[in-house]
Design an enzyme around this catalytic site. Structure first.
Site, mmCIF file in Angstrom:
data_model
loop_
_atom_site.group_PDB
_atom_site.id
_atom_site.type_symbol
_atom_site.label_atom_id
_atom_site.label_comp_id
_atom_site.label_asym_id
_atom_site.label_seq_id
_atom_site.Cartn_x
_atom_site.Cartn_y
_atom_site.Cartn_z
ATOM 1 N N TYR A 1 0.807 -1.223 0.000
ATOM 2 C CA TYR A 1 0.000 0.000 0.000
ATOM 3 C C TYR A 1 0.838 1.269 0.000
ATOM 4 O O TYR A 1 1.886 1.338 0.633
ATOM 5 C CB TYR A 1 -0.894 0.044 1.248
ATOM 6 C CG TYR A 1 -2.006 -0.964 1.253
ATOM 7 C CD1 TYR A 1 -3.188 -0.713 0.574
ATOM 8 C CD2 TYR A 1 -1.875 -2.162 1.943
ATOM 9 C CE1 TYR A 1 -4.226 -1.637 0.586
ATOM 10 C CE2 TYR A 1 -2.900 -3.098 1.952
ATOM 11 C CZ TYR A 1 -4.069 -2.824 1.269
ATOM 12 O OH TYR A 1 -5.075 -3.740 1.274
ATOM 13 N N ASP B 1 -16.276 -8.860 -0.549
ATOM 14 C CA ASP B 1 -17.010 -7.660 -0.973
ATOM 15 C C ASP B 1 -18.175 -8.018 -1.887
ATOM 16 O O ASP B 1 -19.273 -7.470 -1.770
ATOM 17 C CB ASP B 1 -16.082 -6.696 -1.710
ATOM 18 C CG ASP B 1 -14.827 -6.353 -0.921
ATOM 19 O OD1 ASP B 1 -14.885 -6.388 0.321
ATOM 20 O OD2 ASP B 1 -13.797 -6.054 -1.552
ATOM 21 N N ALA C 1 -11.711 -9.353 -3.473
ATOM 22 C CA ALA C 1 -13.121 -8.926 -3.526
ATOM 23 C C ALA C 1 -14.115 -10.072 -3.365
ATOM 24 O O ALA C 1 -15.309 -9.874 -3.595
ATOM 25 C CB ALA C 1 -13.430 -8.150 -4.802
#
Length: 302
Positions: A104, A261, A258
């Site tokens: 990140y 998600d 994901a």
């Protein structure tokens, strides 16, 4: 719930770099609540409105994000554009088993000031007008202490006006100063949650719960608690009733980005359209099983 619900999802979208086997990088966009917003919009079809709440810069990447969201049918009226700022960035490295590692660059991301600027005042005032407000543990982390307090006030007002609050725990230790700071923030917001979409592993990492029973016992006041358990069955407690729904097995897992998600999006879409918790969990598993067979966070439409 109205037949045309107004839904707001709060969080961060980042520039996503997928590290390919040949050493090249494929650039796209992603973030937990943004992934859920896109999949929720797709799953709902013509039902309701889905707005994304965030802060971006005034750069070309932010422009491209907004264009992509508009193309997906997301509302942009709650997106702040902060001059001179940039979105965060992350890189996904995936091993031979489809498990991912994230790198990140987000310390200066515009979203960190999402609820602290003068432009945030009308956005915070508008949030309680939504039928459903969704956010995640990552949202909590990136907003910072002041932003979290302002969000908490908006959530309480949302519920007072009859709206519902949905929380996905998505605990990421690296985003917090220490585990105690995270626990304190989570405990505050859980008091304002109607539907909790919890990854069981994250609950264990954050609070040390040993099993599903301890997680359920920790949240007696939350009407609907959904425990996501990866490739294992999800477990749901809704209005006091329990149900377990097996995950769908796939032949080859390409990328688990994901998965949770997309499950959350399909689950919520089904519930908003009147499905039972069990039916909604099947919908969640179906979408997640498709997502993990494709690289990246957002699979192509259709």
């Amino acid at each position: 719930m109205t037949t045309q619900p107004r839904i707001a999802l709060i969080g961060e979208c980042m520039i996503e770099l997928q590290h390919r086997a040949d050493g090249s990088l494929h650039q796209s966009f992603g973030g937990d609540t943004l992934n859920t917003a896109v999949y929720l919009r797709r799953e709902l079809g013509a039902v309701g409105t889905v707005d994304y709440v965030t802060a971006l810069g005034d750069d070309s990447f932010s422009d491209a994000m907004c264009q992509q969201w508009a193309d997906e049918g997301l509302g942009l009226g709650m997106v702040q554009r902060l001059p001179g700022r940039l979105p965060g960035l992350y890189c996904i490295q995936t091993d031979a088993h489809g498990e991912r590692k994230f790198l990140y660059w987000r310390n200066e991301a515009a979203v960190r000031d999402c609820f602290t600027t003068p432009a945030a005042e009308p956005i915070l005032a508008a949030l309680p007008g939504y039928d459903l407000v969704y956010f995640s543990g990552i949202t909590l982390a990136v907003l910072g202490e002041i932003g979290r307090e302002r969000l908490l006030q908006a959530l309480a007002e949302t519920r007072r006006r009859g709206g519902r609050v949905v929380f996905d725990n998505n605990y990421r230790p690296r985003l917090w100063a220490d585990v105690e700071a995270a626990r304190a923030a989570y405990r505050k917001v859980m008091a304002e949650v109607d539907i909790a979409l919890l990854t069981e592993d994250d609950e264990q990492a954050l609070f040390g719960y040993a099993d599903s029973e301890q997680v359920f016992a920790a949240y007696p006041a939350i009407t609907e608690v959904v425990l996501k358990r990866g490739a294992d069955e999800c477990r749901i407690r809704c209005d006091g009733a329990r149900v377990a729904v097996p995950a769908l097995k796939v032949e080859k897992v390409v990328d688990t980005t994901a998965a949770g998600d997309s499950f959350s999006a399909a689950y919520l879409a089904a519930r908003l359209k009147g499905a039972s918790p069990q039916e909604a969990a099947w919908a969640g598993h179906r979408l997640a099983s498709r997502v993990i067979q494709v690289p990246g966070a957002l699979i192509p439409r259709g």
